[in-house]
Write a protein that holds these residues in place. Sequence first.
Motif, short mmCIF file in Angstrom:
data_model
loop_
_atom_site.label_atom_id
_atom_site.label_comp_id
_atom_site.label_asym_id
_atom_site.label_seq_id
_atom_site.Cartn_x
_atom_site.Cartn_y
_atom_site.Cartn_z
N ARG A 1 0.86 -1.18 0.00
CA ARG A 1 0.00 0.00 0.00
C ARG A 1 0.90 1.24 0.00
NH1 ARG A 1 -5.35 0.78 1.75
NH2 ARG A 1 -5.39 -1.37 2.51
N ARG A 2 0.82 2.05 -1.05
CA ARG A 2 1.62 3.26 -1.16
C ARG A 2 0.88 4.41 -0.51
NH1 ARG A 2 2.40 7.73 -4.60
NH2 ARG A 2 4.61 8.33 -4.88
N ILE A 3 1.54 5.09 0.43
CA ILE A 3 0.94 6.16 1.21
C ILE A 3 1.64 7.47 0.86
CG2 ILE A 3 0.26 6.94 3.49
CD1 ILE A 3 -0.84 4.18 2.66
N GLN A 4 0.87 8.48 0.58
CA GLN A 4 1.39 9.82 0.32
C GLN A 4 0.57 10.82 1.13
OE1 GLN A 4 1.90 10.91 -3.83
NE2 GLN A 4 1.52 13.06 -3.40
N PHE A 5 1.23 11.61 1.95
CA PHE A 5 0.53 12.60 2.76
C PHE A 5 1.40 13.84 2.89
CE2 PHE A 5 3.16 10.40 5.74
CZ PHE A 5 3.45 11.29 6.75
N THR A 6 0.82 14.92 3.43
CA THR A 6 1.53 16.19 3.56
C THR A 6 1.46 16.68 5.00
OG1 THR A 6 -0.46 17.44 2.95
CG2 THR A 6 1.05 16.83 1.17
N LEU A 7 2.48 17.45 5.39
CA LEU A 7 2.52 18.14 6.67
C LEU A 7 2.83 19.61 6.40
CD1 LEU A 7 4.52 15.61 8.89
CD2 LEU A 7 2.07 16.04 8.94
N ARG A 8 2.20 20.50 7.16
CA ARG A 8 2.38 21.92 6.96
C ARG A 8 2.99 22.55 8.21
NH1 ARG A 8 -3.34 23.72 4.09
NH2 ARG A 8 -2.87 22.88 2.00
N ALA A 9 3.75 23.61 7.98
CA ALA A 9 4.36 24.36 9.07
C ALA A 9 4.30 25.84 8.73
CB ALA A 9 5.80 23.91 9.30
N PRO B 1 12.69 29.05 10.52
CA PRO B 1 14.04 29.31 10.02
C PRO B 1 14.48 28.25 9.01
CG PRO B 1 13.97 29.57 12.40
CD PRO B 1 12.65 28.99 11.98
N ARG B 2 15.32 28.67 8.07
CA ARG B 2 15.75 27.78 7.00
C ARG B 2 16.46 26.55 7.54
NH1 ARG B 2 20.30 26.80 4.18
NH2 ARG B 2 20.10 26.24 1.96
N ASN C 1 1.52 31.55 3.20
CA ASN C 1 0.70 30.97 4.27
C ASN C 1 1.33 29.76 4.92
OD1 ASN C 1 -1.46 32.84 3.90
ND2 ASN C 1 -2.12 31.66 2.09
N TRP C 2 2.00 28.91 4.11
CA TRP C 2 2.50 27.64 4.64
C TRP C 2 3.85 27.31 4.01
CZ3 TRP C 2 -0.63 25.69 8.36
CH2 TRP C 2 -1.99 25.99 8.30
N ILE C 3 4.57 26.41 4.68
CA ILE C 3 5.57 25.58 4.01
C ILE C 3 5.05 24.15 4.12
CG2 ILE C 3 7.55 27.11 4.39
CD1 ILE C 3 8.40 25.31 6.68
N GLU C 4 5.08 23.42 3.02
CA GLU C 4 4.42 22.11 2.95
C GLU C 4 5.44 21.03 2.61
OE1 GLU C 4 0.19 21.34 1.32
OE2 GLU C 4 1.55 20.85 -0.33
N LEU D 1 11.54 20.92 18.00
CA LEU D 1 12.32 21.86 17.19
C LEU D 1 11.84 23.29 17.36
CD1 LEU D 1 12.69 19.87 13.81
CD2 LEU D 1 14.41 20.19 15.60
N GLY D 2 10.72 23.46 17.98
CA GLY D 2 10.17 24.81 18.12
C GLY D 2 9.55 25.34 16.85
N ILE D 3 9.05 24.45 15.99
CA ILE D 3 8.43 24.84 14.73
C ILE D 3 6.93 24.92 14.93
CG2 ILE D 3 8.03 24.19 12.32
CD1 ILE D 3 10.70 22.80 12.31
N SER D 4 6.37 26.04 14.59
CA SER D 4 4.93 26.22 14.71
C SER D 4 4.23 25.67 13.47
CB SER D 4 4.60 27.71 14.89
OG SER D 4 3.19 27.91 14.85
N THR D 5 3.10 25.07 13.70
CA THR D 5 2.28 24.57 12.59
C THR D 5 1.13 25.52 12.28
OG1 THR D 5 0.98 23.25 14.13
CG2 THR D 5 2.84 22.17 13.05
N ALA D 6 1.13 26.68 12.92
CA ALA D 6 0.08 27.68 12.67
C ALA D 6 0.42 28.44 11.39
CB ALA D 6 -0.04 28.64 13.84
#
Length: 388
Positions: free
Chosen positions: A261-269, A274-275, A308-311, A344-349
């Motif tokens: 089963r191939r799974i593809q999903f996304t996460l946003r931050a 910071p880079r 708005n996001w980095i994905e 990491l202190g990365i916000s997902t908002a």
Amino acid sequence: MNNFYANVHNFFASLDITLPNALFAIGAAVASYILMHGALILFRRRLGRLSEERQHRTIAQVLSKTLARTGTLAIVATAILIGLSVLDLPEPWDARLGHLWFLTLGLQLAMFLHRAVKIGSRRYFLSHGRKPGGVDQQVTVAHTVVIWLLQTTVWVVFMLAMLSNLGINVTTFVASLGIGGVAIALAVQNILGDLFASMSIAVDKPFEVGDSISVDKFSGTVEHVGLKTTRVRAVGGEQVIISNAELLRNTVYNYRRMTTRRIQFTLRASPSTPRELAARVPELLGEIIGKHEKVRFDRAHLKTLDQNWIEYEIVYTMLDADYGLYMDTQQAINLDAMQMFEDLGISTAPRPQHLLIQDPDQRDVRGADQAAANEDSPEGGRPRYLKH
């Protein structure tokens, strides 16, 4: 009684058969019977001495069970015909003897084909319908219909050939059968379409009883495949009944035959990440996914960057197609990803949005004087900003 014997004597006298010719015919008939009977016994014994593997082959089964139906009466009739063939018979009886030859051999051949069709079709459906724990129920769906059609075809061809041999013109009869067949086919075309679709399902086996499938607007488990309809137990609990022809006209997704089963999903931050931190996320996601069993990590990349996001796009493969295992694994990955972002202190908002609010009583007044007055006003023309 005397008249009967007299009629028999006159009949044989009209044939003009000599005694040597009659004795030769009797000898030929007896010898033919002995040879055919002996050859049949030897052939049966030869088949019985085959190895167990060869005995279970289709050809061996067809020959052994077909020849087992060859009775003594058929051998006797053939031997008598051989004896009659060597007699010097007058013209009418010579033609009649040819008809008897055709009837006897054609009848025996039709019986052989009748038996061979039954055995061959049964072995074919059994060999293509086996599954762990027994024989598939779909074997019986098309088995009876196919055998009936083939056997009926054998006997129809034999009857037409026999009538033609007797001098009867069967062209009109065949044409009538064709017209009648077309009329019947048009009258029951929907039923015939579903019937042939059920045969296609039984032979081609796009799905089997117990498979989880998705078709058009519903998904469920196949419970029964009949001659006209297929019954599917939908995921909601209701039973969906759909015609076989309609089912095959749609694309069928068979989930039971999945091996992976191939799974593809996304996460946003947040785009304010910071880079340096954003660059560490794909590697950490690979470690999170790779620690699970029956999972092969494929890739993780920063795919999209906007205001708005980095994905991030993540792809991995489940080596087990079980849906419950997939959901448990995905849940664990999501929870670990949340913890990683927190560490990491990365916000997902998303990026904060600013909303401009202006008093509705104000109007745009053209002219420099009014504009200057508005600008000098301490409250009237100054917009207020709310952070959202």
